[in-house]
Design an enzyme around this catalytic site. Structure first.
Site, mmCIF file in Angstrom:
data_model
loop_
_atom_site.group_PDB
_atom_site.id
_atom_site.type_symbol
_atom_site.label_atom_id
_atom_site.label_comp_id
_atom_site.label_asym_id
_atom_site.label_seq_id
_atom_site.Cartn_x
_atom_site.Cartn_y
_atom_site.Cartn_z
ATOM 1 N N CYS A 1 55.523 10.106 30.330
ATOM 2 C CA CYS A 1 56.207 9.094 29.526
ATOM 3 C C CYS A 1 55.589 7.716 29.755
ATOM 4 O O CYS A 1 55.729 6.818 28.925
ATOM 5 C CB CYS A 1 57.694 9.064 29.862
ATOM 6 S SG CYS A 1 58.063 8.748 31.599
ATOM 7 N N ASN A 2 54.880 7.529 30.868
ATOM 8 C CA ASN A 2 54.310 6.227 31.206
ATOM 9 C C ASN A 2 52.857 6.042 30.790
ATOM 10 O O ASN A 2 52.406 4.910 30.611
ATOM 11 C CB ASN A 2 54.393 5.986 32.718
ATOM 12 C CG ASN A 2 55.810 5.937 33.208
ATOM 13 O OD1 ASN A 2 56.708 5.565 32.470
ATOM 14 N ND2 ASN A 2 56.017 6.337 34.448
ATOM 15 N N GLY B 1 68.097 18.075 26.274
ATOM 16 C CA GLY B 1 66.720 18.267 26.743
ATOM 17 C C GLY B 1 66.693 18.404 28.253
ATOM 18 O O GLY B 1 67.106 17.489 28.958
#
Length: 417
Positions: A56-57, A191
């Site tokens: 995600c980064n 999720g």
């Protein structure tokens, strides 16, 4: 230099939270399928070694190429990002700078939340996948193992990762700080990938909440997690119904497009939505609804507390550990440069030995084969050891020393990593 015999250079390139916002990072995000496809295309194009990481980064490629564009092209071909967009936010490191970058990333010093080591598990997985496909040379394998070693030592010898320092922890910290009576709120977690699982565990640990519901496209995966913590699991088909019955919605799916928008929400009750996904999985249009508060992981990562401040004090010690292990790795790389010449020198000396022994056999009737072989073998080993020691410790002109050895012993000039 780390250039190998084919004139290839080692690169570390990509984009991260530092210059690319969540939307841009989403454009270059790689899931399992697209990562695998990228690797297979790299093999078809003759790339000898490459590792892909996407969280995600950040999204990054580490590999050997004649020019970084070869790697950039692979990335853009397998995502919706363009070369022009990449150039605006990207970084490209090569050789020793690339090595240093990989160490900082894998050791948690370059994480969006300082001390977040989740990247190291993906680096391990990515390395294994590349090796399985024949795309991990000895340099890259040694580098990944060295970074893993540094990560382990930092975890055990410093307090850089004391407590939880991750997006999942930051999300729970945000909820605890901004929601009253948290233990009695309804929480829906949509999720249950790695971030979702970690968020779930942190929620249970810190909130004491007994009203957590899980939804996942693959229901059996949600049931596995729910079984550990005695949680409720609902079908994916009931997502809208559950959203309108909850107080807090945490979205951590791997979908490529938003799965939640304002049309999913009909309830007028206050709803806090945390989107922990890259690409974004919650459409910003939910903010059109007055009762909805949307928080994305980029906002969560800016949360600082006394724990994070204490971690900053551990950075110098972590950097010392990295420097130590990185120095060992770079020395190994430097030694590899000399290995082909030392090997060629040994072969040359063995050729000279063979010719000389043939001559001596003709001269002496009682020629002692065993004794002669033992003496010459030991001499050759001592000579090559002396040369190897000199090259390894010649800080001023190792390249000149290499060339001199090649000229004196008439060794063919070759260049290697």
């Amino acid at each position: 230099m780390l250039e190998n015999r084919k004139g290839l250079t080692f690169y570390a390139l990509g984009l991260s939270y530092k210059k690319a916002d969540a939307e841009t990072r989403g454009h270059f995000s790689l899931d399992k399928e697209s990562s695998l496809l990228l690797l297979k295309q790299a093999k078809e194009k003759g790339i000898e070694s490459i590792v892909v990481t996407s969280t995600c980064n950040r999204t990054e490629l580490y590999g050997f190429a004649e020019h970084p564009y070869q790697l950039i092209e692979l990335l853009c071909h397998n995502t919706i990002g363009t070369v022009e967009e990449f150039q605006k936010v990207a970084y490209i490191y090569k050789n020793k700078e690339a090595i240093a970058h990989v160490f900082r990333v894998g050791s948690g010093l370059d994480s969006q939340i300082l001390g977040d080591f989740e990247i190291i598990s993906q680096l391990k997985h990515s390395g294994r996948l590349s090796k399985k496909l024949g795309l991990l040379n000895s340099f890259m394998e040694r580098l990944i193992n060295a970074v893993i070693q540094a990560s382990k030592r930092i975890k055990t010898e410093t307090d850089l990762s004391s407590g939880a320092t991750s997006v999942s922890f930051a999300s729970v910290q945000y909820i605890l700080s901004n929601v009253n009576d948290i233990s009695n709120k309804n929480i829906l977690l949509f999720g249950i990938g790695k971030i979702g699982r970690n968020t779930c565990e942190n929620l249970i640990k810190h909130s004491k909440n007994q009203h957590i519901t899980l939804i996942n496209r693959t229901k059996t995966k949600a049931e596995e997690i729910a079984g550990k913590f005695n949680l409720v699991v609902k079908d994916y088909a009931s997502l809208r119904e559950e959203i309108n019955a909850t107080d807090i919605l945490i979205v951590a799916t791997g979908a490529k497009n938003p799965t939640v928008d304002k049309f999913c929400i009909s309830s007028k009750n206050p709803l806090l939505i945390l989107d922990l996904s890259i690409p974004r999985n919650v459409n910003p249009d939910v903010c059109d609804l007055e009762n909805v508060t949307l928080v994305h992981l980029d906002q969560l990562s800016k949360i600082t507390d006394s724990t994070l401040e204490r971690r900053k004090l551990q950075i110098p010690l972590a950097e010392t550990i990295i420097e130590e292990i990185m120095t060992e790795f770079n020395q190994w790389v430097a030694n590899r440069k000399f290995a082909p010449t030392i090997k060629a020198l040994k072969e040359k000396l063995n050729d000279l030995k063979k010719a000389e022994l043939d001559t001596q056999r003709k001269k002496f009737k009682n020629f002692d084969e065993v004794q002669a072989e033992l003496i010459t073998k030991n001499l050759i080993q001592k000579i090559t050891n002396h040369f190897a020691h000199h090259l390894k410790h010649d800080d001023d002109s190792p390249d000149e020393s290499l060339e001199l050895i090649k000229r004196v012993f008439q060794i063919e000039r070759t260049t290697h990593v």
